[in-house]
Design a protein around this motif. Structure first.
Motif, mmCIF file in Angstrom:
data_model
loop_
_atom_site.group_PDB
_atom_site.id
_atom_site.type_symbol
_atom_site.label_atom_id
_atom_site.label_comp_id
_atom_site.label_asym_id
_atom_site.label_seq_id
_atom_site.Cartn_x
_atom_site.Cartn_y
_atom_site.Cartn_z
ATOM 1 N N UNK A 113 -64.606 14.136 35.130
ATOM 2 C CA UNK A 113 -65.432 13.115 35.856
ATOM 3 C C UNK A 113 -66.840 13.048 34.834
ATOM 4 N N UNK A 114 -66.878 13.916 33.946
ATOM 5 C CA UNK A 114 -68.227 14.111 33.530
ATOM 6 C C UNK A 114 -68.553 13.011 32.433
ATOM 7 N N UNK A 115 -67.609 12.419 31.898
ATOM 8 C CA UNK A 115 -67.806 11.215 30.951
ATOM 9 C C UNK A 115 -68.830 11.497 29.728
ATOM 10 N N UNK A 116 -68.365 12.514 29.193
ATOM 11 C CA UNK A 116 -69.519 12.895 27.854
ATOM 12 C C UNK A 116 -69.139 11.645 26.911
ATOM 13 N N UNK A 117 -70.229 11.276 26.243
ATOM 14 C CA UNK A 117 -69.810 9.900 25.788
ATOM 15 C C UNK A 117 -68.973 10.195 24.150
ATOM 16 N N UNK A 118 -69.020 11.090 23.850
ATOM 17 C CA UNK A 118 -68.261 11.492 22.580
ATOM 18 C C UNK A 118 -67.035 12.193 22.813
ATOM 19 N N UNK A 215 -71.790 23.918 26.304
ATOM 20 C CA UNK A 215 -71.586 22.850 25.196
ATOM 21 C C UNK A 215 -73.110 22.309 25.375
ATOM 22 N N UNK A 216 -73.859 22.293 24.442
ATOM 23 C CA UNK A 216 -75.333 22.010 24.421
ATOM 24 C C UNK A 216 -75.132 20.580 23.360
ATOM 25 N N UNK A 217 -74.903 20.588 22.296
ATOM 26 C CA UNK A 217 -74.813 19.293 21.597
ATOM 27 C C UNK A 217 -75.807 18.533 21.327
ATOM 28 N N UNK A 218 -77.370 18.770 22.072
ATOM 29 C CA UNK A 218 -78.457 18.307 21.824
ATOM 30 C C UNK A 218 -79.538 19.148 22.415
ATOM 31 N N UNK A 219 -80.751 19.234 21.584
ATOM 32 C CA UNK A 219 -81.668 20.342 22.034
ATOM 33 C C UNK A 219 -82.752 19.922 22.782
ATOM 34 N N UNK A 223 -82.491 13.260 24.452
ATOM 35 C CA UNK A 223 -81.199 13.472 23.383
ATOM 36 C C UNK A 223 -79.880 13.809 24.158
ATOM 37 N N UNK A 224 -80.013 15.041 25.074
ATOM 38 C CA UNK A 224 -78.730 15.205 25.634
ATOM 39 C C UNK A 224 -78.389 14.237 26.782
ATOM 40 N N UNK A 226 -78.349 11.376 26.368
ATOM 41 C CA UNK A 226 -77.843 10.207 25.841
ATOM 42 C C UNK A 226 -76.508 10.178 25.705
ATOM 43 N N UNK A 227 -75.867 11.461 25.794
ATOM 44 C CA UNK A 227 -74.606 11.816 25.392
ATOM 45 C C UNK A 227 -73.677 12.318 26.473
ATOM 46 N N UNK A 228 -74.552 13.103 27.376
ATOM 47 C CA UNK A 228 -74.014 13.849 28.675
ATOM 48 C C UNK A 228 -74.790 13.458 29.699
ATOM 49 N N UNK A 229 -73.829 12.574 30.551
ATOM 50 C CA UNK A 229 -74.692 12.199 31.830
ATOM 51 C C UNK A 229 -74.805 13.210 32.931
ATOM 52 N N UNK A 230 -74.072 14.338 32.445
ATOM 53 C CA UNK A 230 -74.158 15.668 33.481
ATOM 54 C C UNK A 230 -75.665 16.128 33.317
ATOM 55 N N UNK A 231 -76.480 15.667 32.428
ATOM 56 C CA UNK A 231 -77.702 16.189 32.154
ATOM 57 C C UNK A 231 -78.628 15.634 33.188
ATOM 58 N N UNK A 232 -78.288 14.524 33.630
ATOM 59 C CA UNK A 232 -79.234 13.974 34.530
ATOM 60 C C UNK A 232 -79.408 14.866 35.987
ATOM 61 N N UNK A 233 -78.420 15.154 36.357
ATOM 62 C CA UNK A 233 -78.353 16.387 37.524
ATOM 63 C C UNK A 233 -78.657 17.679 37.243
ATOM 64 N N UNK A 234 -78.240 18.070 36.176
ATOM 65 C CA UNK A 234 -78.402 19.524 35.805
ATOM 66 C C UNK A 234 -79.537 19.453 34.274
ATOM 67 N N UNK A 235 -80.718 19.543 34.812
ATOM 68 C CA UNK A 235 -81.568 19.349 33.723
ATOM 69 C C UNK A 235 -81.735 20.580 32.529
ATOM 70 N N UNK A 236 -81.935 20.171 31.323
ATOM 71 C CA UNK A 236 -82.091 21.305 30.332
ATOM 72 C C UNK A 236 -82.677 22.473 30.469
ATOM 73 N N UNK A 237 -83.816 22.285 31.153
ATOM 74 C CA UNK A 237 -84.825 23.589 31.457
ATOM 75 C C UNK A 237 -84.213 24.375 32.614
ATOM 76 N N UNK A 238 -83.600 23.790 33.756
ATOM 77 C CA UNK A 238 -82.960 24.573 34.603
ATOM 78 C C UNK A 238 -81.453 25.337 34.042
ATOM 79 N N UNK A 239 -80.756 24.376 33.138
ATOM 80 C CA UNK A 239 -79.680 25.043 32.363
ATOM 81 C C UNK A 239 -80.000 26.305 31.599
ATOM 82 N N UNK A 240 -81.022 26.058 30.976
ATOM 83 C CA UNK A 240 -81.470 27.368 30.191
ATOM 84 C C UNK A 240 -81.794 28.506 31.205
#
Ligand code: SF4
Length: 343
Positions: A113-118, A215-219, A223-224, A226-240
């Motif tokens: 369901x996550x529709x990563x763009x790549x 799976x990081x693929x952007x730092x 940028x993340x 742009x390729x991983x819609x899941x990053x909208x729900x789970x932001x990079x700071x929270x992920x780290x």
């Protein structure tokens, strides 16, 4: 009355099933070993069970593995197996030989369901979660085909986001790591996630101590996204934060997967951002050149670019490896699994 498939039942569930038949609990353990260690699907051949019990089992239960519809072998020895599930959905499993070890890449969902763009699987959408039996069935199938030594390592990097099928993932891991089940050491199993933050924390607390890959693929968040819609729900700071928590609770380093895509995430600015992002986290970064997927806009970088990226990143992080794509000629590489032939 339709029969219940025993494939995918945990030890506790099998013991409960045997108790319900008026048997001792240890019969459940015997059955569990027959299924996952001896890979015996025929009740009549489970010779340490009484004839009467075997009759009762055959009356109520069945043992159904996966149905393979195609196997492809790459020039580099990588093998890709296409399975058709009972409801005809396709899934793929990849067996990757690499020097002295063989790794199996398993699927956790049909589609994703996550529709990563790549990612090719991301274009399919989610068809459904795999059952526990369908997840462990991939491993049982390979051991039936190639024996106990068919693989030593397991990575959840096939189709789907394993942490979005969390309960089934956990039960599968229990069967996989049980000394009476598939007996695969937890340190040889890697669960790879696109970053389902709350489930990373739950997995840390599960006590299973499997390896985690992200799976990081952007730092950066921008940028993340742009390729991983899941990053909208789970932001990079929270992920780290969640990743850091995983390393603390399990006392294990994590792996960050970074697919280098030409003209997207392959500059010195990306290297610096990546170094800053993972600073202080016990980790390794796996770099991998992107494998183009027909119809998707991302491009493969030159090998020299990936090597340069690794060299420049190396002094800024704890460890970097540049992974070679495997099975490119049979579309078995990361992000390419789509099982198009059955869709
Ligand atoms: S990369 Fe993984 S999480 Fe993203 S769409 Fe593909 S299978 Fe799903």
């Amino acid at each position: 009355m339709s029969k219940i498939n025993l494939m995918g039942l945990t030890l506790d569930q099998m013991q409960a099933a045997l108790l319900a038949l008026g048997e001792n609990r240890y019969r459940g353990r015997q059955l569990f070993k027959w299924l996952y260690q001896a890979r015996q699907h025929d009740f009549d051949r489970m010779t340490d069970l009484s004839r009467e019990l075997r009759r009762q089992l055959a009356e109520r239960y069945t043992v159904e593995g996966l149905t393979m519809v195609r196997k492809q072998r790459s020039k580099d020895g990588t093998e890709k197996f296409l399975f058709r599930l009972a409801d005809r959905h396709p899934i793929e499993t990849v067996l990757i030989p690499d020097r002295d070890r063989r790794t199996v890449c398993v699927s956790s969902q049909a589609g994703c369901a996550l529709a990563c763009k790549f990612c090719a699987t991301g274009t399919m959408g989610l068809l459904r979660d795999l059952t526990v039996g369908e997840i462990v069935g991939q491993l049982v199938f390979l051991r039936q085909m190639y024996g106990d030594d068919s693989f030593g390592h397991v990575v959840f990097m096939g189709m789907g986001e394993p942490l979005n099928n969390y309960e089934n993932l956990l039960e599968s891991l229990r069967i996989m790591t049980s000394s009476q089940g598939l007996a695969i050491p937890a340190r040889r199993i890697t669960v790879s996630t696109s970053g389902i933050t709350p489930k990373i924390k739950k997995l840390a607390e599960s006590g299973l101590k499997v390896r985690l890959a992200v799976s990081l693929h952007a730092a950066t968040q921008v940028k993340r996204l742009k390729i991983m819609p899941v990053a909208d729900t789970f932001k990079l700071t929270k992920l780290m934060e969640a990743v850091r928590y995983y390393t603390e609770v399990t006392n294990q380093p994590v792996t960050f997967e970074y697919i280098v895509m030409a003209g997207f995430n392959d500059t010195m600015a990306d290297i610096k951002a990546l170094g800053r992002l993972v600073g202080g986290i016990p980790c390794k970064i796996n770099l991998l050149a992107y494998n183009p997927v027909p119809g998707l806009p991302f491009k493969r970088p030159a090998d020299e670019v990936v090597d340069w990226f690794g060299r420049e990143l190396n002094p800024r992080v704890m460890a970097v490896t540049v992974r070679q794509s495997r099975g490119r000629d049979i579309e078995a590489a990361c992000g390419q699994l789509a099982a198009r032939s059955l869709t």
